[in-house]
Every structure is written in structure tokens, then in C-alpha cells.
Write a protein that holds these residues in place. Structure first.
Motif, PDB file in Angstrom:
ATOM      1  N   SER A 106      -2.068 -10.515   3.505  1.00 59.53           N
ATOM      2  CA  SER A 106      -1.580  -9.953   4.765  1.00 59.53           C
ATOM      3  C   SER A 106      -2.631  -9.971   5.866  1.00 59.53           C
ATOM      4  N   PHE A 107      -3.828 -10.473   5.573  1.00 60.89           N
ATOM      5  CA  PHE A 107      -4.912 -10.465   6.552  1.00 60.89           C
ATOM      6  C   PHE A 107      -4.929 -11.754   7.362  1.00 60.89           C
ATOM      7  N   ASP A 108      -5.402 -11.650   8.609  1.00 60.79           N
ATOM      8  CA  ASP A 108      -5.638 -12.870   9.359  1.00 60.79           C
ATOM      9  C   ASP A 108      -6.915 -13.527   8.846  1.00 60.79           C
ATOM     10  N   VAL A 109      -7.231 -14.704   9.367  1.00 58.72           N
ATOM     11  CA  VAL A 109      -8.325 -15.514   8.823  1.00 58.72           C
ATOM     12  C   VAL A 109      -9.658 -14.765   8.884  1.00 58.72           C
ATOM     13  N   PRO A 127       0.811  -1.216   0.000  1.00 55.91           N
ATOM     14  CA  PRO A 127       0.000   0.000   0.000  1.00 55.91           C
ATOM     15  C   PRO A 127       0.849   1.272   0.000  1.00 55.91           C
ATOM     16  N   LEU A 128       0.407   2.249  -0.793  1.00 50.57           N
ATOM     17  CA  LEU A 128       1.085   3.533  -0.894  1.00 50.57           C
ATOM     18  C   LEU A 128       0.194   4.587  -0.239  1.00 50.57           C
ATOM     19  N   LEU A 129       0.445   4.863   1.036  1.00 54.29           N
ATOM     20  CA  LEU A 129      -0.380   5.784   1.803  1.00 54.29           C
ATOM     21  C   LEU A 129       0.505   6.791   2.532  1.00 54.29           C
ATOM     22  N   PRO A 130       0.001   7.996   2.797  1.00 56.03           N
ATOM     23  CA  PRO A 130       0.787   9.010   3.527  1.00 56.03           C
ATOM     24  C   PRO A 130       0.873   8.667   5.011  1.00 56.03           C
ATOM     25  N   HIS A 163       0.265  -4.041   7.755  1.00 59.79           N
ATOM     26  CA  HIS A 163       0.083  -4.160   6.304  1.00 59.79           C
ATOM     27  C   HIS A 163      -1.392  -4.382   5.973  1.00 59.79           C
ATOM     28  N   GLY A 164      -2.042  -5.234   6.741  1.00 61.15           N
ATOM     29  CA  GLY A 164      -3.456  -5.517   6.501  1.00 61.15           C
ATOM     30  C   GLY A 164      -4.336  -4.300   6.711  1.00 61.15           C
ATOM     31  N   VAL A 211      -7.608   0.337   4.297  1.00 59.60           N
ATOM     32  CA  VAL A 211      -7.807   1.744   3.946  1.00 59.60           C
ATOM     33  C   VAL A 211      -7.853   1.907   2.432  1.00 59.60           C
ATOM     34  N   GLN A 212      -6.970   1.202   1.718  1.00 58.75           N
ATOM     35  CA  GLN A 212      -7.014   1.242   0.252  1.00 58.75           C
ATOM     36  C   GLN A 212      -8.382   0.842  -0.266  1.00 58.75           C
ATOM     37  N   MET A 213      -8.904  -0.249   0.268  1.00 56.08           N
ATOM     38  CA  MET A 213     -10.181  -0.755  -0.221  1.00 56.08           C
ATOM     39  C   MET A 213     -11.331   0.165   0.161  1.00 56.08           C
TER      40      MET A 213
END
Length: 248
Positions: free
Chosen positions: A162-165, A82-85, A135-136, A141-143
Motif C-alpha cells: 500500500s506504500f508509494d515508491v 491494519p486494525l487500529l482505533p 492504508h499506508g 503506525v503498526q510498524m
């Protein structure tokens, strides 16, 4: 609505990455994009997202009898990194994003907290600096941004790894809910995830896209057959999808 790719070509020097690539993606489906490392999946996404220019061919959005060239604003891209500030909090960034895209978002940004709730982002986390997000969390936030801008085409580059289950299950349901209004193309190396989430699987190999035959997916040894397709698509009978040349 369809995303139509016609004879798309892309090379880097002497290396041909996309070669006479043809395909039609339909709204209301999640497409699983499979391919070995170096096959050109990221290049294809970058071309669709307008980050790099194709060398030849056409990329169009077709709706009934109308068609037009694909534009950057038509495409949303969920990056694997992800590319976030990171100097803003999640809440500040979403507020800023709404302010600079007010003409596109219109009334959908009136309740930011409701969006965070939809993405299962806790109250405390909304006001943390993004640099402290996992990371998740950054992918969430991207989504979230696509709930606001609603692009016709959404590209997802390994977004669930990068997400848990629990969070991965929530995100899969969100994508299923989104697909009715969008064309979703999901790049992943995880075959089980692709078969679980996606309506159709396609392979990028030798610079072209090949649809995996639905009959293969119903067979007990489908994983082995898909792996063989990834090794050499010419061994099986799935045919390349040719875009309608009349959609100019």
C-alpha cells in the motif's frame, strides 16, 4: 536465537492446512514467505501469533542450550488490513499503547515525536484521526509499535503493497535495520519484492515449508523456477528443513 517449528499441524474440519510442518528461522534474517492463495500463509501467521491453536507439534524459541515455548508476547503481527482505533489520533493511540505496555516498553516511549520522525510521519498527520489515515499510514503506525515493544518474531503480511515508491523504500530500509535483533517473516505475492528484501525465500505448499535453494536464485530464469516450485514443490531438489528434535 531461533524460532523452531516441529511437526506443526493445523486442520479445519477435513481440510489439512499445515501438515507435519518443520522449519528453523534465525534471528538476523528476513524470510520471504511465498505461497499460492489458500496455501495456508495466514493460518501459519495466526498460529505463530497465538490467534488460533495448532492441532499438534511445537513452536519454540531456542537460544544456545535453552529453549521455551513461543508465547504471544514474543510475536508482533503487521496485518495487511491494519486494525487500529479510528476514533483516536495517531499520537493519542501511540501514547495509549505506551501507557498500557509500560512494563515492556520501559524508557523507549519517552519521545513519541522522535518515533514519528523515524517513521516519516509528518507533524500534522500525527494529530489527525486515524480514520483519515491512508492504508499506508496505518501500516506505518503498526510498524512503529514494534520499535517500542521489540518482539522477538515479527510477522509481516503484505505490509508494503500500500506504500508509494518512496515510502516503500524507507520501510524496506527500516526492516533491514530491524532484522539484526529480530526474526522477520515477510509474506508477499510479489516475487521481485521478496528477492530484493529477503535473505531467504521459503515456500508454503502442500502444508509444508520448503527452502528455495540459493542456486536457483542466481540463475537467469529463477522467476520461472520459483513459479514452478509454487505449482509443485516436488519437482525441484530443495529439501524441507527439519527442526532438531532435541530442542525440547
Amino acid at each position: 536465537m531461533e524460532l523452531v517449528l516441529q511437526n506443526v499441524e493445523k486442520s479445519f474440519g477435513e481440510k489439512k492446512v499445515l501438515t507435519n510442518l518443520n522449519f528453523q528461522f534465525e534471528k538476523g534474517k528476513i524470510y520471504g514467505l511465498l505461497g499460492r492463495n489458500g496455501a495456508g500463509k495466514t493460518t501459519l501467521f495466526n498460529c505463530l501469533g497465538g490467534e488460533i491453536q495448532v492441532d499438534g507439534g511445537k513452536m519454540k524459541l531456542v537460544n544456545e542450550s535453552k529453549s521455551r515455548d513461543l508465547e504471544m508476547d514474543d510475536v508482533g503481527y503487521v496485518y495487511s488490513l491494519p486494525l487500529l482505533p479510528e476514533f483516536l489520533t495517531g499520537y493519542e493511540f501511540v501514547r495509549f499503547f505506551i501507557d498500557v505496555n509500560v512494563d515492556v516498553i520501559e524508557g523507549r516511549g519517552n519521545n513519541i515525536d522522535a518515533l514519528f520522525v523515524m517513521m516519516h510521519i509528518a507533524q500534522d498527520d500525527r494529530h489527525k484521526l486515524i480514520k483519515h489515515y491512508s492504508h499506508g499510514m496505518k501500516n506505518k503506525v503498526q510498524m512503529l509499535l514494534f520499535l517500542l515493544t521489540k518482539p522477538t518474531v515479527i510477522l509481516l503480511d503484505e505490509p508494503l503493497t500500500s506504500f508509494d515508491v518512496i515510502v516503500a523504500s524507507e520501510m524496506k530500509q527500516l526492516l533491514r535495520d530491524l532484522k539484526k535483533d529480530h526474526i522477520l517473516i515477510f509474506s508477499t505475492h510479489i516475487l521481485q519484492l521478496a528477492t530484493d528484501l529477503c535473505d531467504e525465500l521459503i515456500i508454503l505448499n502442500h502444508g509444508s515449508l520448503t527452502r528455495i535453494s540459493p542456486e536457483i536464485l542466481t540463475q537467469p530464469d529463477f522467476e520461472e523456477q520459483v513459479i514452478e516450485l509454487l505449482r509443485d514443490e516436488s519437482q525441484y531438489g530443495s529439501t524441507k528443513e527439519n527442526a532438531d528434535d532435541g530442542n525440547d
